[in-house]
Enzyme design. Structure first.
Site, PDB file in Angstrom:
ATOM      1  N   PRO A 144      -4.205  -5.016   5.588  1.00  0.00           N
ATOM      2  CA  PRO A 144      -4.420  -3.830   6.430  1.00  0.00           C
ATOM      3  C   PRO A 144      -4.806  -2.655   5.535  1.00  0.00           C
ATOM      4  O   PRO A 144      -3.972  -2.110   4.814  1.00  0.00           O
ATOM      5  CB  PRO A 144      -3.064  -3.623   7.111  1.00  0.00           C
ATOM      6  CG  PRO A 144      -2.086  -4.299   6.217  1.00  0.00           C
ATOM      7  CD  PRO A 144      -2.795  -5.418   5.542  1.00  0.00           C
ATOM      8  N   ASP A 158      -3.495  -1.704   0.249  1.00  0.00           N
ATOM      9  CA  ASP A 158      -2.948  -2.714   1.154  1.00  0.00           C
ATOM     10  C   ASP A 158      -1.624  -2.193   1.710  1.00  0.00           C
ATOM     11  O   ASP A 158      -0.623  -2.125   0.988  1.00  0.00           O
ATOM     12  CB  ASP A 158      -2.744  -4.022   0.377  1.00  0.00           C
ATOM     13  CG  ASP A 158      -2.335  -5.182   1.265  1.00  0.00           C
ATOM     14  OD1 ASP A 158      -1.836  -4.930   2.372  1.00  0.00           O
ATOM     15  OD2 ASP A 158      -2.504  -6.347   0.847  1.00  0.00           O
ATOM     16  N   HIS A 159      -1.639  -1.840   3.006  1.00  0.00           N
ATOM     17  CA  HIS A 159      -0.463  -1.206   3.593  1.00  0.00           C
ATOM     18  C   HIS A 159       0.698  -2.174   3.784  1.00  0.00           C
ATOM     19  O   HIS A 159       1.808  -1.759   4.165  1.00  0.00           O
ATOM     20  CB  HIS A 159      -0.817  -0.565   4.931  1.00  0.00           C
ATOM     21  CG  HIS A 159      -0.057   0.695   5.219  1.00  0.00           C
ATOM     22  ND1 HIS A 159       1.116   1.022   4.586  1.00  0.00           N
ATOM     23  CD2 HIS A 159      -0.306   1.720   6.080  1.00  0.00           C
ATOM     24  CE1 HIS A 159       1.567   2.179   5.039  1.00  0.00           C
ATOM     25  NE2 HIS A 159       0.713   2.626   5.939  1.00  0.00           N
ATOM     26  N   ARG A 160       0.509  -3.463   3.505  1.00  0.00           N
ATOM     27  CA  ARG A 160       1.633  -4.388   3.544  1.00  0.00           C
ATOM     28  C   ARG A 160       2.657  -4.039   2.472  1.00  0.00           C
ATOM     29  O   ARG A 160       3.868  -4.190   2.681  1.00  0.00           O
ATOM     30  CB  ARG A 160       1.158  -5.832   3.331  1.00  0.00           C
ATOM     31  CG  ARG A 160       0.308  -6.410   4.433  1.00  0.00           C
ATOM     32  CD  ARG A 160      -0.107  -7.822   4.092  1.00  0.00           C
ATOM     33  NE  ARG A 160      -0.870  -7.882   2.831  1.00  0.00           N
ATOM     34  CZ  ARG A 160      -1.192  -9.013   2.221  1.00  0.00           C
ATOM     35  NH1 ARG A 160      -0.815 -10.178   2.724  1.00  0.00           N
ATOM     36  NH2 ARG A 160      -1.904  -8.984   1.096  1.00  0.00           N
TER      37      ARG A 160
END
Length: 449
Positions: free
Chosen positions: A241, A421-423
């Site tokens: 994401p 990467d918003h993870r």
């Protein structure tokens, strides 16, 4: 008397286990000298030319264009020219016998795999047919599962639905061991894939069946590298994401310092001082302050990399992009970074980058300002978790405050954008790291060279 020799695919870099036959330059029946290029082989993004180990005449090609072969495999047979000694150990009869025995074992194994292919399909059953009409993920409904893939799947508790979603790179769409291993290493994004009933769910979202007007024009088939880039970009967007943060940096002092010192830098160190080494140095120092940005995702684990290897997106003559890597950038001086950057940029322009030059990256920089872009929203280079885009350095009027007094000055400004990467990277980490990079660039070296 001419000796029959094996032409073997040699090792072409660390971690490279296979290659794709691109083009035979010497056809069957043609003669060649030692050192002549016999075949072009593609490995990952780099194309390699494989030379002849000895002079001779090509007898038989064992592999055709687009075939994927393992390192150490026999690509062809040739007859060594009279009076010349082979430059490889395969001229030893004992080694030849061992190679022949190994070939027979491989052939026997392949035969067993073919015999048990239908059995493998039965051992890993489909639950329901997967309908691609209501899914935006590629599903291989005609997946061939070999006994080896079956064993790996069972060991990792992988369902058929999950296997069917793994991009297959084998011949005619077959799933290979390397495909499954890479998929597992990348965190198994389809781990919770479920079988889809043939009966469509009336509440499910459906992709509109739009019939676009394709118009008329010339159809240009993607080359191998373009297809590879396309696949990786789609995979990255599907896996991570993406969130992009922006910051503006005042590079006036850095621009003045570089303009003042670039001539003496080249005279002293023998290297051109472009902005790229300065960007790499600033990023490497920022990563030391925020090591969690130098990471990758492995399933439910985050791997914080111990080495800081900064990749730099570089244009090839074909227009495609490649990412050579400055290894251990945080441990190198500016002249050492400049030497690496210039060397790999020159090799990229000549299509001569080696496999090791593009391996091991932990963070990537994309200098979109080279093309005149003000800023960019780059796509993460998997399996990394962030990528930095540097925009064009542009002069403009800025309001500065000194001792409480505002003034307007002409400053050299640049936009920086960080896709992360918003993870695993939250806004605080991403924003703090990006601000640190800008601060490093704004704090130009104090001493002249």
């Amino acid at each position: 008397m001419a000796n029959k020799m094996d032409f073997i695919l040699p090792k072409m870099g660390e971690s490279i286990t296979e290659g794709t036959i691109l083009n035979w330059l010497v056809q069957e029946g043609e003669s060649f000298e030692e050192g002549d290029i016999l075949v072009e082989v593609g490995t990952d993004k780099v194309d390699n030319e494989v030379p002849a180990p000895a002079a001779g005449i090509m007898s038989q090609h064992l592999c055709a264009a687009n075939d994927v072969v393992q390192i150490g495999s026999v690509l062809a047979h040739f007859e060594e020219a009279d009076g010349l000694l082979a430059s490889t150990s395969t001229s030893n009869p004992e080694v030849l016998n061992k190679s022949s025995d190994k070939d027979q074992q491989i052939a026997h194994q392949l035969q067993n795999n073919n015999v048990s292919s239908s059995e493998s399909r039965e051992r890993l059953p489909k639950k329901n047919a997967v309908s691609t009409s209501i899914s935006n993920t590629y599903v291989n409904q005609d997946l061939f599962v070999s006994p080896l893939i079956d064993a790996i799947a069972r060991e990792n508790h992988m369902s058929y639905e999950e296997l069917a979603r793994i991009p297959a790179t084998g011949h005619e769409g077959r799933l290979r061991k390397s495909d499954v291993v890479s998929y597992i290493n990348e965190g198994r994004p389809f781990q919770f894939a479920q079988a889809v009933s043939n009966e469509p769910d009336p509440t499910a979202y459906r992709i509109p069946q739009l019939k676009f007007d394709k118009g008329t024009g010339t159809i240009v088939e993607m080359d191998r590298m373009r297809r590879m880039i396309a696949d990786r970009m789609v995979y990255s967007k599907h896996t991570s994401p993406h969130v992009t943060a922006y910051v503006e940096a005042d590079l006036t002092d850095l621009v003045h310092w570089r303009n003042k010192n670039k001539a003496s830098f080249q005279e002293k160190h023998g290297e051109r001082l472009t902005f790229t080494p300065l960007f790499v140095d600033a990023v490497a120092r920022a990563i030391r302050e925020f090591p969690n940005i130098n990471a990758s995702v492995d399933g439910k684990n985050i791997i914080i990399k111990e080495n800081i290897n900064v990749g730099m997106a570089t244009a090839l003559p074909s227009g495609n992009l490649i990412v050579p890597v400055v290894k251990n950038a945080d441990q190198k001086t500016l002249p050492e970074i400049a030497a690496d950057v210039n060397r790999m940029a020159n090799l990229a322009r000549e299509n001569k980058l080696g496999g090791d030059d593009i391996k091991g990256g932990t963070f990537t920089i994309s200098n979109v300002g080279t093309f005149g872009s003000l800023m960019g929203t780059p796509i993460i280079n998997q399996p990394e978790v962030a990528i930095l885009a540097t925009g064009i350095i542009k002069k403009r009027a800025e309001v500065l405050t000194r001792d409480g007094v505002d003034s307007i000055e002409i400053r050299s400004m640049m936009m920086l954008s960080l896709s992360f990467d918003h993870r695993v990277v939250d806004g605080f980490l991403g924003g703090s790291f990006l601000k640190q990079v800008a601060m490093n660039l704004e704090a130009a070296p104090k001493e002249d060279i």
